[in-house]
Write an enzyme that holds these catalytic residues in place. Sequence first.
Site: not given
Ligand code: GLC
Length: 546
Positions: A99, A200, A249, A318-319
Amino acid sequence: MADAQWWQHAVGYEIYPQSFFDSNHDGVGDLPGIQTKISYLTSLGVDFVWLSAFYPSGQVDSGYDVTDYRGIDPQYGTLADFTALVTAFHAANIKVVIDLALNHTSSQHPWFQAAVQDPASPYHDYYVWRPATATTVPNNWESIFGGSAWTYVPAVDAAYLHTFAEDQPDLNWENSAVRREMAATIQWWADRGIDGVRLDGVTHLKKRQDFANVGHPRMDYYQDVAGTDVFLAALKPVLTRNQLFVIGEAGGIDMPTAQRWLDPQQGFFDLLLEFDHVHFWEKAEPKLPVAALRATLSKWQFGLEKSGGWNALFIENHDLPRAVSYYGNATDYRRRSAKALALWYLLMKGTPFIYQGQELGLPNAGFTQISQYRDLDSRLYYQQQRAAGVPAKQVLAQLAMGSRDNARTPMPWTHQQYGGFSDHEPWIQLAPGTDQINVERESHDPHSVLTFYQQLIRLKKSVPALEQGRYELIDTRDDQLYVYRRTLNGDNWLVVVNMSNQVATTQEFDLTTSELIFTNTEVDADSDDLEIHPWEARLYHLRKLE
Ligand code: GLC
């Protein structure tokens, strides 16, 4: 699809290292801990794992505030542990996806430290700076975690941009040196044997360059800003050269952009994680909008079918809170609704992802006090709402439903203390019910959610129509049923799921020529009774063509 890519036949599994398994008795999960659980993932039918952020970090945002892109946070182990883990996964035929949080670093990252200490340093332009004063911000842009997206630094006499927390300064992707750093980072990990990357927050990379005030201060300055393609193009050579499997993402992405980015030749990604079907969670609506889900998921199924793209299928990560608690009914129908949700999303067209614990039907954390929360986003939200005068009870009720910590609790392996995750008090409390909901118990129970997932995965992989077949929605025009067909060369399958707490009936489909193959309840296989019980899910094989 004779030349289908390996990931189109695959099932992915997201591991949150902090909460998977603790091998060194400190209450925090680690990489050697993951290694001891590989046979579990094999028995589930997993083909690749996505490891959530494990880099050295300020640990402000659970590892998504990186201080070194080429290392492992000591709490998770060492680079040698990482290499051993990759080797062990490969020996088990499981691929490894890492990631990469590339929109921002930690404010403790040496690049940012240099940027602050010496505005003449080349690292200064690695970040986004605008004129400001101690009391005035450059514009109305807001952080996703709340408050202004700008923080003034007196030593520099300017403000830097942070789309997330103050300790997470955004990188300036307009600067080609930043793009080269990230490409080099990807090469560095490819040299350590990874098979893929999850990039990400890619829809955050490109900011409006006029720095004007925007209509929606938390969104309009980054999403859908033309020009992200230029940044992604800078990464494409390293991704292609190493034949990496690429997941993006992409919150808020629109269909034309997704179709372009997923184009097998011209695109940048193999899979995109888009959040149209989960943004309902943000509003914390208690009622499940089945009609809206039908519309949203079908839009993506049809849209990507048309363009030759491929869907990523997921209901947890995880979010997000736990699916059984939000979509399902964790109180009255926990097991049944967890299985119904599994059958519903996993048999659509695309590559399914499972988030650790989802396969056990693990519910939300059930926290009742703010002191139990660890997530920065949840704690900031609590502070902001309290400061605005919202009663504590109300904010806690919202967090109990929507906080990201709901899914970050330790993985329960056994019924023992701390769920067998650790013999030390874990960094965050366990979800309720792990005396019953745990791997040990569920793997010996033919009716468990875990056994259901194992069977379902095997089934999907063994039926070409369920993997590659076209998706066709059967619109029941109600707020209970989700019904769709998968069809390939005249081989037709029907999925019927009642996503409600009431019995459902419908005339929209005929089951007289069909065979019940798989279900989460005891149904008389010979009956063509169209009473579908609460949270009942059925898979039929349609014997004859229409
Ligand atoms: C991504 C991650 C999340 C994090 C965000 C900012 O969306 O999945 O967990 O808080 O990035 O870093």
